[in-house]
Scaffold this active site. Structure first.
Site: not given
Length: 143
Positions: A105, A107
């Site tokens: 992931h 950010h």
């Protein structure tokens, strides 16, 4: 190199399967973007691949390319939605690198001059606030 296998029961895999709700802001065939429930600042958004990957090092190059394209698209919308002066974009790998959810992931945080980031462990954000922020980002994506 000590690599651990991908765990399909991680929270982001559960979000992808619809088992856990999330404030989704963008989705295409290969990626999903949604609000971070423990934001370090207003508008903190995450982009993940739909393909299983523990982190950057084990991601399929095509999946990684799709994530990068989505990060760019969503980051433009986040910056616009929050009238940000800039952006902070980061990605962690493995516990020693700061990773706590073991699904790749990225950010995206809108930044304003002189406003520091909050700690990531600062607690869960109010659901209504996340819903409002997600709506702002979706509107910027459509605009």
């Amino acid at each position: 190199m000590n690599e651990t296998a991908y765990d399909p029961q991680n929270i982001f895999a559960k979000i992808l399967r619809g088992e856990i709700p999330a404030h989704r802001v963008y989705e295409d065939a290969h990626t999903l973007a949604f609000m971070d429930v423990m934001p370090q600042g207003e508008g903190h958004t995450l982009v993940i691949p739909k393909a299983p990957a523990r982190g950057l090092l084990d991601a399929d190059p095509a999946s990684l390319a799709a994530v990068t394209a989505s990060v760019q698209r969503v980051a433009r919308a986040v910056k616009a939605a929050f009238s940000a002066d800039g952006l902070t974009i980061f990605q962690y790998n493995e516990p020693a690198g700061g990773q706590t959810v073991f699904h790749l992931h990225v950010h995206i945080l809108p930044r304003h001059e002189g406003v520091p980031l909050k700690r990531h462990e600062g607690g869960m954000a109010d659901d209504a606030v996340l819903a409002e922020q997600a709506g702002r980002i979706r509107a910027a994506l459509d605009g």
